[in-house]
Structures are given as C-alpha cells and as structure tokens.
Design a protein around this motif. Structure first.
Motif, mmCIF file in Angstrom:
data_model
loop_
_atom_site.group_PDB
_atom_site.id
_atom_site.type_symbol
_atom_site.label_atom_id
_atom_site.label_comp_id
_atom_site.label_asym_id
_atom_site.label_seq_id
_atom_site.Cartn_x
_atom_site.Cartn_y
_atom_site.Cartn_z
ATOM 1 N N GLU A 3 0.844 -1.187 0.000
ATOM 2 C CA GLU A 3 0.000 0.000 0.000
ATOM 3 C C GLU A 3 0.877 1.233 0.000
ATOM 4 O O GLU A 3 1.940 1.240 0.633
ATOM 5 N N PRO A 4 0.485 2.311 -0.705
ATOM 6 C CA PRO A 4 1.287 3.537 -0.695
ATOM 7 C C PRO A 4 1.470 4.080 0.721
ATOM 8 O O PRO A 4 0.522 4.176 1.490
ATOM 9 N N VAL A 5 2.716 4.381 1.070
ATOM 10 C CA VAL A 5 3.026 5.021 2.337
ATOM 11 C C VAL A 5 2.917 6.533 2.182
ATOM 12 O O VAL A 5 2.515 7.244 3.107
ATOM 13 N N TYR A 6 3.268 7.025 0.979
ATOM 14 C CA TYR A 6 3.194 8.456 0.661
ATOM 15 C C TYR A 6 2.499 8.623 -0.687
ATOM 16 O O TYR A 6 2.809 7.921 -1.651
ATOM 17 N N ALA A 7 1.586 9.565 -0.745
ATOM 18 C CA ALA A 7 0.878 9.821 -2.003
ATOM 19 C C ALA A 7 1.812 10.416 -3.052
ATOM 20 O O ALA A 7 1.722 10.085 -4.236
ATOM 21 N N LYS A 8 2.720 11.293 -2.622
ATOM 22 C CA LYS A 8 3.681 11.877 -3.555
ATOM 23 C C LYS A 8 5.057 11.935 -2.906
ATOM 24 O O LYS A 8 5.199 12.369 -1.763
ATOM 25 N N GLU A 33 2.579 9.341 -6.827
ATOM 26 C CA GLU A 33 3.267 10.195 -7.793
ATOM 27 C C GLU A 33 4.724 10.408 -7.390
ATOM 28 O O GLU A 33 5.049 10.504 -6.201
ATOM 29 N N ILE A 34 5.614 10.494 -8.388
ATOM 30 C CA ILE A 34 7.030 10.754 -8.141
ATOM 31 C C ILE A 34 7.486 11.941 -8.982
ATOM 32 O O ILE A 34 7.276 11.969 -10.204
ATOM 33 N N GLU A 62 9.468 23.597 -7.334
ATOM 34 C CA GLU A 62 8.368 23.052 -8.131
ATOM 35 C C GLU A 62 8.241 21.546 -7.928
ATOM 36 O O GLU A 62 7.133 21.012 -7.843
ATOM 37 N N ALA A 63 9.362 20.858 -7.843
ATOM 38 C CA ALA A 63 9.334 19.405 -7.698
ATOM 39 C C ALA A 63 8.711 18.983 -6.377
ATOM 40 O O ALA A 63 7.978 17.992 -6.313
ATOM 41 N N VAL A 64 9.006 19.699 -5.296
ATOM 42 C CA VAL A 64 8.546 19.278 -3.968
ATOM 43 C C VAL A 64 7.127 19.740 -3.652
ATOM 44 O O VAL A 64 6.573 19.347 -2.619
ATOM 45 N N ARG A 65 6.534 20.539 -4.510
ATOM 46 C CA ARG A 65 5.199 21.064 -4.231
ATOM 47 C C ARG A 65 4.195 19.921 -4.031
ATOM 48 O O ARG A 65 4.102 19.013 -4.850
ATOM 49 N N ASP A 66 3.491 19.949 -2.919
ATOM 50 C CA ASP A 66 2.470 18.956 -2.554
ATOM 51 C C ASP A 66 3.055 17.581 -2.225
ATOM 52 O O ASP A 66 2.296 16.615 -2.050
ATOM 53 N N ALA A 67 4.369 17.459 -2.099
ATOM 54 C CA ALA A 67 4.973 16.162 -1.778
ATOM 55 C C ALA A 67 4.814 15.842 -0.295
ATOM 56 O O ALA A 67 4.982 16.708 0.567
#
Length: 310
Positions: A3-8, A33-34, A62-67
């Motif tokens: 199961e995903p531990v992190y969504a992004k 998402e990666i 930009e890369a880390v946005r919403d991570a």
C-alpha cells in the motif's frame, strides 16, 4: 506490491542513490506520484528517457510542491543550498529526509534551511556502488542493508509518527531500519566507510606514483586485493570530497588511531614478530566471518550490484 506510504514523493538529485530510491519505491508500490528535481540538463534528459519519474524539474521548489515525502540525494556540501531552494515549495506536514553519509552536518543544514512546519528526519541508507548517475540505480540496492535514521530530539506525537512512517517506507524497500544519534553515526561511519575509502584513494594514488613500477604494470598485474581498492577508489569524487570535509573530526580521530596501529604493525614486521601478525590476522578474519553471518555480504559477485546493469 504494498500500500502507498506516501501519495507523492519528490527526490532532489537523481544519481545512484536517488534513482535507486525511485526504482525501489516503484517496485514496492509505496508511493503514488514521483517528481524529481535535477539541476543537470543532461541528467534530466536521462531521467525522462528512463521513465523514472512522473514529472522532472530543474526547480526544486516546483518538484517538492504537494509532496508528502522529500528525499534529498545530493552531495552533503550541497545539502544546504538544495534545501534552501526547495523550501518555498514544501507543504506543511511533509517529511523531509536525505541519504547523505554524514549526519550531524546535514541535520544542521536541513534544520537551518527548512521551515518549522515540516518534519526533518535525516537518514542514511548504507548501500551503494562506485557507479553514479541516473542509469546506475537499481531497485534491489537496499535489500537486507541497513538504513540509519537520526531523528531530532523531539518526542511529540506528530514527529514520532513521521519517523515511524519513514521507517515503514525504508522497510518496504527491503532495508533494516535503526535509529541513532547523528554524532555517533558519524563516528561509526568514519571507521566502517569513510576511512576505508580514504585508504583506498591513497593506496591507488601511491601505486600510480611509485617510482620503479610503471602504471601499466600496476593495472596489468593487479591482484584481487588491489582491484578491490581500485573499485572503492573509483567512487564519486565530489561526494567523497564532501564527506571528508564535513566529517573531518571523526575521520581524523579514527585516522589517528589507525596510524598508531599501523606503526605497531610495521614494528612487528620489522622485528619478525610472527605471533603478533598471526593473532591480528586471525582476529580480523573472525570479523569478516561475522559480517557474512549477519547477511552484509554474500558469495554473489559484487553483492548482486551488477544486476542493475542488465
């Protein structure tokens, strides 16, 4: 697939370790998402060509946005600048970690550059090869290897939940996870990793500069021990320059002890003290056997690292 531990997940820097984290996380199914931030345009091209990420940016913010998870996989002396560049894009509650081989310096750099609204949990997967770049990574790199987390001195529940969640992530990638004080980590790694690399760089350089022995002869007649040194000495020079400069106190402490022991060994050879040599060699052989018994080495050539090249 788990199961995903992190969504992004966002990875800042995509060399051997960064690309291996991505590959392992994809294979384990623990992220959705990666995104990748990479300052090198040629490296960004390779990341796209390899299909490693859902989005690739030159801008870390930009890369880390919403991570939900941000992994810094840059050389340790670049950590502060990378964190500063990413900071404006971080969302509150994100977990921020790294893969650097030095922890006290990195912990200070991340804490100083990042907002209080994120959870900083420095980390170090003790795995790698002498290869570098996005093509060098492979998903099995962390299997049965240790990842050390060096959390901040906090006991509040949200922070400890973030630490536990990050531990689950690394466990899903195949690693064994342990927590450690950052200063102690740096001393342990000085003896198990940093000093061996320093010795390898030095002995290969000595062989290349030795009068009376041609460089071609060094390469042609290399025995197994010297070949092992050359593999280590082929590691990323930027990364290892940064390691020695940021962990110099621990490295110099261990180097001083090593120098004393080397002088004692020299005296034993000079004076023909075979019993001392035999006792040392017997003791060190037992350490090697212990490493194998703990699963930190195998009979498979190059510990299976070559699988990533096929």
């Amino acid at each position: 697939m788990g199961e995903p531990v992190y969504a992004k997940m966002a990875v800042v820097g995509c060399g051997l370790i960064g690309s291996s984290v991505i590959r392992a996380a994809r294979e384990a199914g623990v992220v959705g998402e990666i995104a990748v931030a990479e300052t090198s345009a040629p490296a960004r091209g390779r990341i796209v060509a390899l299909g490693l990420a859902d989005a690739v940016f030159g801008d870390a913010a930009e890369a880390v946005r919403d991570a939900d998870l941000v992994v810094f996989a840059v050389p340790v002396m670049s950590m502060a600048a990378a964190a500063k560049a990413a900071a404006p894009g971080l969302k509150a509650g994100a977990t921020v970690t790294d893969v650097g081989s030095v922890k006290e310096h990195v912990a200070d750099a991340l804490s100083a550059a990042l907002p209080d609204s994120v959870f900083v949990v420095p980390g170090h997967p003790i795995a790698g090869t002498e290869q570098s770049g996005p093509d060098a990574g492979f998903a099995e790199l962390f299997q049965n290897r240790w990842t050390i987390l060096t959390p901040q001195a906090r006991e509040d529940e949200p922070y400890r939940d973030a630490v536990a969640r990050l531990a689950r992530f690394w466990t899903a990638l195949g690693a064994r996870v342990e927590e450690m004080d950052p200063k102690h980590h740096d001393l342990v790694l000085a003896i198990t990793s940093h000093l061996p690399h320093l010795i390898a760089y030095n002995i290969v350089g000595t062989a290349a500069d030795l009068e009376g022995v041609a460089e071609a002869e060094v390469m042609k007649y290399s025995a197994g021990g010297f070949r092992d040194f050359t593999r280590i000495a082929a590691s990323d020079p930027t990364m290892w320059r940064d390691v020695f400069l940021t962990n110099k106190d621990a490295v110099l402490e261990v180097l001083g002890r090593f120098t004393e022991d080397l002088q004692a060994l020299s005296r034993a050879i000079r004076w023909g003290e075979g019993d001392k040599l035999f006792d040392l060699f017997s003791r060190t052989r037992e350490i090697r056997r212990g490493i194998v018994a703990m699963g930190q080495e195998s009979a498979e050539p190059n510990f299976g690292r070559d699988r990533g090249k096929h």
